[in-house]
Every structure is written in structure tokens, then in C-alpha cells.
Motif scaffolding. Sequence first.
Motif, PDB file in Angstrom:
ATOM      1  N   VAL A 274     112.313   4.880  34.432  1.00 20.17           N
ATOM      2  CA  VAL A 274     113.740   4.594  34.283  1.00 20.17           C
ATOM      3  C   VAL A 274     114.563   5.454  35.239  1.00 20.17           C
ATOM      4  O   VAL A 274     115.520   4.985  35.863  1.00 20.17           O
ATOM      5  N   THR A 275     114.167   6.710  35.392  1.00 20.41           N
ATOM      6  CA  THR A 275     114.870   7.605  36.312  1.00 20.41           C
ATOM      7  C   THR A 275     114.770   7.123  37.747  1.00 20.41           C
ATOM      8  O   THR A 275     115.773   7.047  38.471  1.00 20.41           O
ATOM      9  N   TRP A 276     113.564   6.773  38.194  1.00 21.26           N
ATOM     10  CA  TRP A 276     113.382   6.357  39.588  1.00 21.26           C
ATOM     11  C   TRP A 276     114.088   5.037  39.870  1.00 21.26           C
ATOM     12  O   TRP A 276     114.723   4.874  40.929  1.00 21.26           O
ATOM     13  N   PHE A 277     113.997   4.073  38.972  1.00 19.18           N
ATOM     14  CA  PHE A 277     114.667   2.790  39.196  1.00 19.18           C
ATOM     15  C   PHE A 277     116.184   2.948  39.172  1.00 19.18           C
ATOM     16  O   PHE A 277     116.901   2.256  39.902  1.00 19.18           O
ATOM     17  N   SER A 278     116.697   3.840  38.346  1.00 18.13           N
ATOM     18  CA  SER A 278     118.138   4.095  38.320  1.00 18.13           C
ATOM     19  C   SER A 278     118.601   4.713  39.627  1.00 18.13           C
ATOM     20  O   SER A 278     119.651   4.337  40.176  1.00 18.13           O
ATOM     21  N   LEU A 279     117.836   5.668  40.130  1.00 16.33           N
ATOM     22  CA  LEU A 279     118.184   6.264  41.419  1.00 16.33           C
ATOM     23  C   LEU A 279     118.125   5.241  42.545  1.00 16.33           C
ATOM     24  O   LEU A 279     118.955   5.249  43.460  1.00 16.33           O
ATOM     25  N   SER A 280     117.147   4.355  42.487  1.00 18.37           N
ATOM     26  CA  SER A 280     117.038   3.322  43.521  1.00 18.37           C
ATOM     27  C   SER A 280     118.246   2.391  43.492  1.00 18.37           C
ATOM     28  O   SER A 280     118.800   2.040  44.539  1.00 18.37           O
ATOM     29  N   ALA A 281     118.670   1.996  42.294  1.00 20.42           N
ATOM     30  CA  ALA A 281     119.828   1.109  42.187  1.00 20.42           C
ATOM     31  C   ALA A 281     121.103   1.795  42.661  1.00 20.42           C
ATOM     32  O   ALA A 281     121.918   1.194  43.382  1.00 20.42           O
ATOM     33  N   ALA A 282     121.283   3.055  42.289  1.00 19.21           N
ATOM     34  CA  ALA A 282     122.495   3.779  42.678  1.00 19.21           C
ATOM     35  C   ALA A 282     122.551   4.005  44.188  1.00 19.21           C
ATOM     36  O   ALA A 282     123.587   3.780  44.828  1.00 19.21           O
ATOM     37  N   THR A 283     121.439   4.445  44.775  1.00 18.30           N
ATOM     38  CA  THR A 283     121.444   4.689  46.219  1.00 18.30           C
ATOM     39  C   THR A 283     121.514   3.386  47.019  1.00 18.30           C
ATOM     40  O   THR A 283     122.073   3.371  48.122  1.00 18.30           O
ATOM     41  N   SER A 284     120.992   2.302  46.491  1.00 19.36           N
ATOM     42  CA  SER A 284     121.125   1.006  47.169  1.00 19.36           C
ATOM     43  C   SER A 284     122.584   0.571  47.211  1.00 19.36           C
ATOM     44  O   SER A 284     123.074   0.070  48.233  1.00 19.36           O
ATOM     45  N   PHE A 285     123.284   0.755  46.098  1.00 22.41           N
ATOM     46  CA  PHE A 285     124.709   0.403  46.061  1.00 22.41           C
ATOM     47  C   PHE A 285     125.503   1.252  47.048  1.00 22.41           C
ATOM     48  O   PHE A 285     126.359   0.728  47.776  1.00 22.41           O
ATOM     49  N   LEU A 286     125.228   2.559  47.089  1.00 22.73           N
ATOM     50  CA  LEU A 286     125.939   3.431  48.015  1.00 22.73           C
ATOM     51  C   LEU A 286     125.636   3.065  49.467  1.00 22.73           C
ATOM     52  O   LEU A 286     126.530   3.094  50.328  1.00 22.73           O
TER      53      LEU A 286
END
Length: 297
Positions: A274-286
Amino acid sequence: MLRLSTQMCRQGVWALSRLPSSRNALQTVTRKMTQQRAPADWTTSIRTEPKEKEKITALGWFLLLIPATTFGLGCWQVKRKIWKEQLIKDLHEQLNMAAVELPENLADLSHMEYRLVKVRGRFLHDKEMRMGPRSLIRPDGGETQGGLFSQRDAGNGYLIVTPFQLSNRDDIVLINRGWVSRKHVDPETRALAQPQTEVELTAVVRQGEARPQFTPDHKSANMYLYRDLPRMCESSGAAHVFLDAVYDPQAMSGGPIGGQTRVTLRNDHMSYLVTWFSLSAATSFLWYRQIVKRLAF
């Protein structure tokens, strides 16, 4: 003379304008000159073309590695979670398999953790050791509340570890007989539960433990805080073999309660993925906002 000529011309134009026909002719000429005049061109000489779409730089593509890497780590944790759950399932199945005879070569036990084995021999009660404090694992799998700081809790006690002399062999192994409450820690309080003759029992193969973080040193020579197999074997003269006795419903009251095996395998992979996928989604948006759209915060 020049001044006189100028004055005469002005008077002539004024006289002509007084005549109706002359006035109409003058207006007609003025109108035609106005219509023939070219419209003013206010455009500049600079061409105005649509702005070319800005290209993504090499640094922008390099920053894309951040969401891509975190997404890959999330996928890896999914695989690790499936593997860990299957491993825990296999270990529980091993605990329910039929017991096998203790191998002749005790070194083979290093590859048999959580397997059930049958042993026969007698306990060396004079070399008994304690390990804890520990909470009691009940036969239904639940645990009582107890620990290092719960001194008055009825569910707090110790595990009794006793060297076991194998029959027809010179080998000595360590057996965790089970859990006793604090009031039954001393052997004198459970004298009837200290068999002196040969017994046959079923036990679970276990390995030693590394010293847990922030755990102090052992309290005494026969009091251990964790499964320190090298020191236990050195003080008792036993081989590097540790077995957990299974639960025996016919055990005497006040004696050690077997079945204290914990399948100690952490499974935190859900929180990791959950942590890694959340970071991936946040950095993709940025990355899309800053690099592609070039929007300021």
C-alpha cells in the motif's frame, strides 16, 4: 504682389463655394477621394503562429524513474505477500502432519523446522532451565495477556526447558516442556509432574533465536529471555537441538502445559505494498503536473 495673388485665390474659392452647383461639385470630388483611399493596415510584419508544444527534457524523463520504481516495488511486495501467506500455510500444515522418528543424524533437523518428531528418553530435571516471561498459548490457539511488565497477571509465567537424554543413544537434546505460572516456577511446587522414568512424547523441531532488539542480557545461568541455543547447550551439555513438546490433555495439573509453539513469521507485506503504490500514484501525479502540464503550485 504675392500677397495680393494669395488673397485673390482665397476670394475665388470662397466665391465658388457660395454657388450651389460649385458646392455640390466640391462635395462629390471630396467623397470620391475618400472612397478611393486604401484602408489602413494595422498588422505588423511579425508572423503570429501557434506556440509550439514544449518538449520533455532529459531530466523530465529521468524523474519518471521515481513513480516507475515505486510501482515496481509495489508489484514485488504483492509477490512477497503471496509467498509469505503460502509459507505460513505450509508451516501450519506441517504442524498437523504425522510425526516422524527422530533422525539418526541430528544435523538433519536443521532442515526440519516445525516438523513433528517422536522422541523417547528421560528428563534431566537437575539441569532444568526457564525461559520468559511468556504468556500462555491455550489449546484453542488464543493467548493470555502477559509479558515482562505484567508481574501480577495470572496469564504470565515461564517456559520450562529441560535437557532430555535419548534412549539407546548418547545424545542429549533440549525440550521445551511447556508453560507454567509464576507460582509453579519452582520444581518443588510441581513435584508430581516431574517424571523420573523414561517417557515418549511428540515435539516440534525449532531453531535458535537471535537476540531481539533492546532485549537485556539473561538474568541468570538458568533463566533466559529468549531461545539462546548456544548458551543453553553450553550450560547443559546438550546438542544443538531444540524441541517444543505438543499439548497433552492428560498432563498432570500444575505441570508444564505443552503446545507453546509460535509460528513467528511476520507478514507486513500488505502495508508495504500500500505504501509503495501510494507513493507511485502521488509521484506520477506530480510528474504529470510539473513536467507535462508545467503547472505551478
